[in-house]
Design an enzyme around this catalytic site. Sequence first.
Site, PDB file in Angstrom:
ATOM      1  CB  THR A   3      -0.879  -0.013   1.271  1.00  0.00           C
ATOM      2  OG1 THR A   3      -1.446  -1.304   1.388  1.00  0.00           O
ATOM      3  CG2 THR A   3      -1.965   1.015   1.220  1.00  0.00           C
TER       4      THR A   3
ATOM      5  NE  ARG B  16       7.405 -10.447   2.449  1.00  0.00           N
ATOM      6  CZ  ARG B  16       6.399  -9.745   2.975  1.00  0.00           C
ATOM      7  NH1 ARG B  16       5.155 -10.111   2.812  1.00  0.00           N
ATOM      8  NH2 ARG B  16       6.631  -8.652   3.665  1.00  0.00           N
TER       9      ARG B  16
ATOM     10  CD  GLU C 175       7.547  13.984   9.642  1.00  0.00           C
ATOM     11  OE1 GLU C 175       8.382  14.875   9.767  1.00  0.00           O
ATOM     12  OE2 GLU C 175       6.769  13.667  10.568  1.00  0.00           O
TER      13      GLU C 175
ATOM     14  CB  VAL D 106       5.191   9.283  14.380  1.00  0.00           C
ATOM     15  CG1 VAL D 106       4.206   9.732  15.450  1.00  0.00           C
ATOM     16  CG2 VAL D 106       6.326   8.485  14.992  1.00  0.00           C
TER      17      VAL D 106
ATOM     18  N   GLY E 257      -9.199  -0.843   6.081  1.00  0.00           N
ATOM     19  CA  GLY E 257      -7.760  -0.854   5.794  1.00  0.00           C
ATOM     20  C   GLY E 257      -6.925   0.017   6.718  1.00  0.00           C
TER      21      GLY E 257
ATOM     22  CD  GLU F 206       0.322  -1.356  11.814  1.00  0.00           C
ATOM     23  OE1 GLU F 206       1.388  -1.872  11.497  1.00  0.00           O
ATOM     24  OE2 GLU F 206      -0.055  -0.267  11.358  1.00  0.00           O
TER      25      GLU F 206
ATOM     26  CG  ASP G 149       0.625   1.315  15.541  1.00  0.00           C
ATOM     27  OD1 ASP G 149       1.489   1.034  14.689  1.00  0.00           O
ATOM     28  OD2 ASP G 149      -0.065   2.356  15.483  1.00  0.00           O
TER      29      ASP G 149
ATOM     30  CE  LYS H 167       1.736   4.718  14.392  1.00  0.00           C
ATOM     31  NZ  LYS H 167       0.307   4.565  14.104  1.00  0.00           N
TER      32      LYS H 167
HETATM   33  N1  HSE Z   1      -2.328   0.903  11.984  1.00  0.00           N
HETATM   34  C1  HSE Z   1      -1.984   2.263  12.194  1.00  0.00           C
HETATM   35  C2  HSE Z   1      -3.182   2.969  12.764  1.00  0.00           C
HETATM   36  C3  HSE Z   1      -1.621   3.009  10.925  1.00  0.00           C
HETATM   37  O1  HSE Z   1      -4.266   2.387  12.867  1.00  0.00           O
HETATM   38  O2  HSE Z   1      -3.037   4.121  13.117  1.00  0.00           O
HETATM   39  C4  HSE Z   1      -0.191   2.914  10.587  1.00  0.00           C
HETATM   40  O3  HSE Z   1       0.618   3.441  11.575  1.00  0.00           O
END
Ligand code: HSE
Length: 431
Positions: A15, A47, A134, A137, A192, A195, A206, A210
């Site tokens: 993506t 891949r 950049e 985050v 979408g 993760e 996640d 960050k």
């Molecule tokens: N999966 C992350 C979120 C997006 O839902 O914010 C990518 O960092």
Amino acid sequence: MEQKPYQIGLIGCGTVGTGVLELLHRRRDVFCGLLGRSIEVAKVVVRDIEKSRHAAYGFAEPDTFTDNVDEVTEDPEIELVVEVAGGVDLPRQWMMSSLSNGKDVVTANKAALAFHGDEIFQAANDNDRCVYYEASVAAAIPIIEILQNGLAANQVTHLSGILNGTCNYVLTRMEEAGLGYDEAVEEAQQKGFAEADPTLDVNGQDAAHKLALLARIITRSHVPLEQVFTEGIEQVTAEDISFSSSLGYRIKLLSIGSRNEDGSWELRVHPALVHKDEVLARVQREVNAVQVKGDAVGSMLVYGNGAGSLPTASSVVADIVRAAKGDKPIMNSANGQAPRIVSIGEVAVRNYIRVTVLDLPGVLGRVTSFLGMKGISIQSMQQPEAKHGQPVPVVFVTHKVKDSVVSSALAELRERTDLLNGPTTRIRIED
Ligand code: HSE
């Protein structure tokens, strides 16, 4: 004489990688004018080389695709490696070998940097190269540029962010559409935002990755990930969303970095009740936002898309242009310095506590006495009407109290089956 193109290698063409190719193609002439030479994607590492990539073929020649990463990390003509593949250990290796081969690195990989950042930034310093990150985050929001450069004249004293779009989407949909937790997570995955493994979104990891990266900048030190207190949204129920709303709050997964007067830091990620009048409470759905307080600027807010192909690619491409221009970011090499991080137990917050009791004479008095004996002062209380003898939820809002006091009191209270008739929830309130 025309200058040689700036040759880059792209690792990953999912993506984000496809978005990077699209934006480089779309802005090709602008970048060429700006840099005096073109940016050329020499190789794209994927891949599965057999897989057709119709979305990407319009922006990169088919013969640039390879499944051999060495063709990027070892090619002396390639000046910059752009890693947008995801994962932790392999990207770490690719970044390390690219740096030791004299290449700069752009990455969107918050997990690899949160776990291995110290080693990777050190390798960049040792090789006189740069790592640009950049996009790692809050995707489209240039928060790293703001903290590294724009606010260089400030001591950042507080940072509070909505850094995970999936969690924000889930919590928003639970409130606005009355969806259950599982239903809302499924909807976020379909859109979408999540993760590959949504556990990392909903368990707060996640957002913690960050926060650790932002904390590295604002504390000017290495922040070990394990020192970021992390709690996810898995325990938040529709009932909590509804009670919070009637009290005037929204539940948000907040990432908080706050500097105490003695120079120590609070670094924590957890669900929090935020008053509906607060600006962060109004950040809804998948959007990310960061509120920063600096000693010179006061308070500011940045707000934008925290996920998605082009929003993330926008920040990756901005970094590619910075690298091509030779702009060197401040690498925040920690010099062995770690900030003093206050454990969550020491932090004082107000709390939302929901218990379930049987509606019988004296029960409420016994629960409130229990909390009082533990040093927890109740600021307000809510209980809907129930039938005599039936289970009923009771919500307490506490005054500010040390976190460890509440944790140990609730651990004890949960054992008191003579008082309680169901699970107990505690959510911190962020004032
Ligand atoms: N999966 C992350 C979120 C997006 O839902 O914010 C990518 O960092």
